[in-house]
Design a protein around this motif. Sequence first.
Motif, mmCIF file in Angstrom:
data_model
loop_
_atom_site.group_PDB
_atom_site.id
_atom_site.type_symbol
_atom_site.label_atom_id
_atom_site.label_comp_id
_atom_site.label_asym_id
_atom_site.label_seq_id
_atom_site.Cartn_x
_atom_site.Cartn_y
_atom_site.Cartn_z
ATOM 1 N N GLU A 10 0.822 -1.489 -0.053
ATOM 2 C CA GLU A 10 0.014 -0.165 -0.079
ATOM 3 C C GLU A 10 1.078 1.189 0.077
ATOM 4 O O GLU A 10 2.007 1.384 0.730
ATOM 5 C CB GLU A 10 -0.953 -0.073 1.217
ATOM 6 C CG GLU A 10 -1.929 -0.971 1.285
ATOM 7 C CD GLU A 10 -3.048 -0.811 0.102
ATOM 8 O OE1 GLU A 10 -3.440 0.381 0.027
ATOM 9 O OE2 GLU A 10 -3.410 -1.825 -0.297
ATOM 10 N N PRO A 11 0.504 2.320 -0.692
ATOM 11 C CA PRO A 11 1.181 3.512 -0.533
ATOM 12 C C PRO A 11 1.334 4.099 0.828
ATOM 13 O O PRO A 11 0.431 3.963 1.654
ATOM 14 C CB PRO A 11 0.266 4.464 -1.747
ATOM 15 C CG PRO A 11 -0.333 3.586 -2.559
ATOM 16 C CD PRO A 11 -0.720 2.292 -1.526
ATOM 17 N N ARG A 12 2.270 4.862 1.173
ATOM 18 C CA ARG A 12 2.551 5.387 2.512
ATOM 19 C C ARG A 12 2.444 7.012 2.321
ATOM 20 O O ARG A 12 3.390 7.514 1.428
ATOM 21 C CB ARG A 12 3.632 5.013 2.857
ATOM 22 C CG ARG A 12 3.800 3.601 3.627
ATOM 23 C CD ARG A 12 3.049 3.364 5.034
ATOM 24 N NE ARG A 12 3.544 4.291 5.789
ATOM 25 C CZ ARG A 12 4.562 4.074 6.484
ATOM 26 N NH1 ARG A 12 5.255 3.060 6.667
ATOM 27 N NH2 ARG A 12 4.817 4.996 7.483
ATOM 28 N N ARG A 13 1.958 7.733 3.241
ATOM 29 C CA ARG A 13 1.869 9.172 3.118
ATOM 30 C C ARG A 13 2.883 9.471 4.021
ATOM 31 O O ARG A 13 2.721 9.007 5.415
ATOM 32 C CB ARG A 13 0.698 9.805 3.323
ATOM 33 C CG ARG A 13 -0.256 9.488 2.030
ATOM 34 C CD ARG A 13 -1.379 10.171 2.248
ATOM 35 N NE ARG A 13 -2.451 10.004 0.877
ATOM 36 C CZ ARG A 13 -3.409 10.923 0.421
ATOM 37 N NH1 ARG A 13 -3.951 11.757 1.179
ATOM 38 N NH2 ARG A 13 -3.795 10.529 -0.528
ATOM 39 N N GLN A 66 8.298 7.561 -7.545
ATOM 40 C CA GLN A 66 7.874 7.119 -6.568
ATOM 41 C C GLN A 66 7.182 7.936 -5.740
ATOM 42 O O GLN A 66 6.465 7.392 -4.761
ATOM 43 C CB GLN A 66 8.615 5.649 -6.078
ATOM 44 C CG GLN A 66 8.890 4.588 -6.619
ATOM 45 C CD GLN A 66 9.453 3.491 -6.326
ATOM 46 O OE1 GLN A 66 10.642 3.383 -6.319
ATOM 47 N NE2 GLN A 66 8.868 2.730 -5.303
ATOM 48 N N ILE A 67 7.661 9.165 -5.670
ATOM 49 C CA ILE A 67 7.084 10.002 -4.589
ATOM 50 C C ILE A 67 6.312 11.151 -5.334
ATOM 51 O O ILE A 67 6.737 11.677 -6.313
ATOM 52 C CB ILE A 67 8.315 10.759 -4.156
ATOM 53 C CG1 ILE A 67 9.526 10.129 -3.423
ATOM 54 C CG2 ILE A 67 8.170 12.133 -3.021
ATOM 55 C CD1 ILE A 67 9.447 9.263 -1.942
ATOM 56 N N VAL A 70 0.885 15.083 -2.272
ATOM 57 C CA VAL A 70 -0.437 15.212 -2.251
ATOM 58 C C VAL A 70 -0.870 16.501 -1.914
ATOM 59 O O VAL A 70 -1.718 16.793 -2.638
ATOM 60 C CB VAL A 70 -0.842 14.198 -1.280
ATOM 61 C CG1 VAL A 70 -2.087 14.056 -0.881
ATOM 62 C CG2 VAL A 70 -0.026 12.532 -1.535
ATOM 63 N N VAL A 79 2.612 16.909 2.329
ATOM 64 C CA VAL A 79 2.283 15.595 2.507
ATOM 65 C C VAL A 79 2.802 14.965 1.221
ATOM 66 O O VAL A 79 2.270 15.183 -0.044
ATOM 67 C CB VAL A 79 0.923 15.283 2.782
ATOM 68 C CG1 VAL A 79 0.472 13.696 2.874
ATOM 69 C CG2 VAL A 79 0.443 15.841 4.250
ATOM 70 N N VAL A 80 3.555 13.918 1.332
ATOM 71 C CA VAL A 80 3.919 13.118 0.022
ATOM 72 C C VAL A 80 3.396 11.751 0.106
ATOM 73 O O VAL A 80 3.168 11.162 1.367
ATOM 74 C CB VAL A 80 5.518 13.132 -0.112
ATOM 75 C CG1 VAL A 80 5.810 14.661 -0.403
ATOM 76 C CG2 VAL A 80 5.972 12.420 0.961
ATOM 77 N N GLU A 81 3.328 10.993 -1.064
ATOM 78 C CA GLU A 81 3.036 9.383 -0.928
ATOM 79 C C GLU A 81 4.085 8.903 -1.670
ATOM 80 O O GLU A 81 4.529 9.071 -2.678
ATOM 81 C CB GLU A 81 1.730 9.308 -1.574
ATOM 82 C CG GLU A 81 1.134 7.989 -1.438
ATOM 83 C CD GLU A 81 -0.327 7.907 -1.995
ATOM 84 O OE1 GLU A 81 -1.140 8.233 -1.330
ATOM 85 O OE2 GLU A 81 -0.437 7.681 -3.148
ATOM 86 N N VAL A 82 4.449 7.891 -0.891
ATOM 87 C CA VAL A 82 5.332 6.749 -1.554
ATOM 88 C C VAL A 82 4.927 5.738 -2.228
ATOM 89 O O VAL A 82 3.995 4.729 -1.311
ATOM 90 C CB VAL A 82 6.474 6.372 -0.462
ATOM 91 C CG1 VAL A 82 7.472 5.537 -1.131
ATOM 92 C CG2 VAL A 82 7.141 7.503 0.082
ATOM 93 N N ALA A 83 4.684 5.614 -3.651
ATOM 94 C CA ALA A 83 4.002 4.435 -4.218
ATOM 95 C C ALA A 83 4.836 3.253 -4.074
ATOM 96 O O ALA A 83 6.395 3.597 -4.194
ATOM 97 C CB ALA A 83 3.729 4.929 -5.715
#
Length: 98
Positions: A10-13, A66-67, A70, A79-83
Motif C-alpha cells: 500500500e502507498p504510504r503518506r 515513486q514520490i 499530495v 504531504v507526500v505519498e510513496v508508491a
Amino acid sequence: MSPAPVPAPEPRRIAIRVKPGASRTAVGGTHGDALVVAVNARAVEGKATEAALKALADALGVRRRQIVLVTGATSRDKVVEVAEPPAGLDAALADLRG
C-alpha cells in the motif's frame, strides 16, 4: 496452476517540512510530526518542492517517480505519498527522524 500474484504494498503518506535556501541539502530531524527536508533551492516556481522530493527519494532509496506530492504545493508543510514503498521504509524513516 500458477501461484497467486503478490499484491503491491500500500502507498504510504509522509508529512514533510521543507526548508528552502539551506546551505546544503539534507533530510533528517523533525518539525512537529513532519520529517525535515532542507534544500539549496529557493522557494520559486516549485524548485524547492522538486528538490525536496528528489532529496527524499534519495534518502529513502526509491526512485523520484515513486514520490508524489499530495498536498502543500505552495506551503513549507507538505504531504507526500510513496508508491510501492520498500520493505525497510519504517526503519529508514525512524533513522531520518532521529
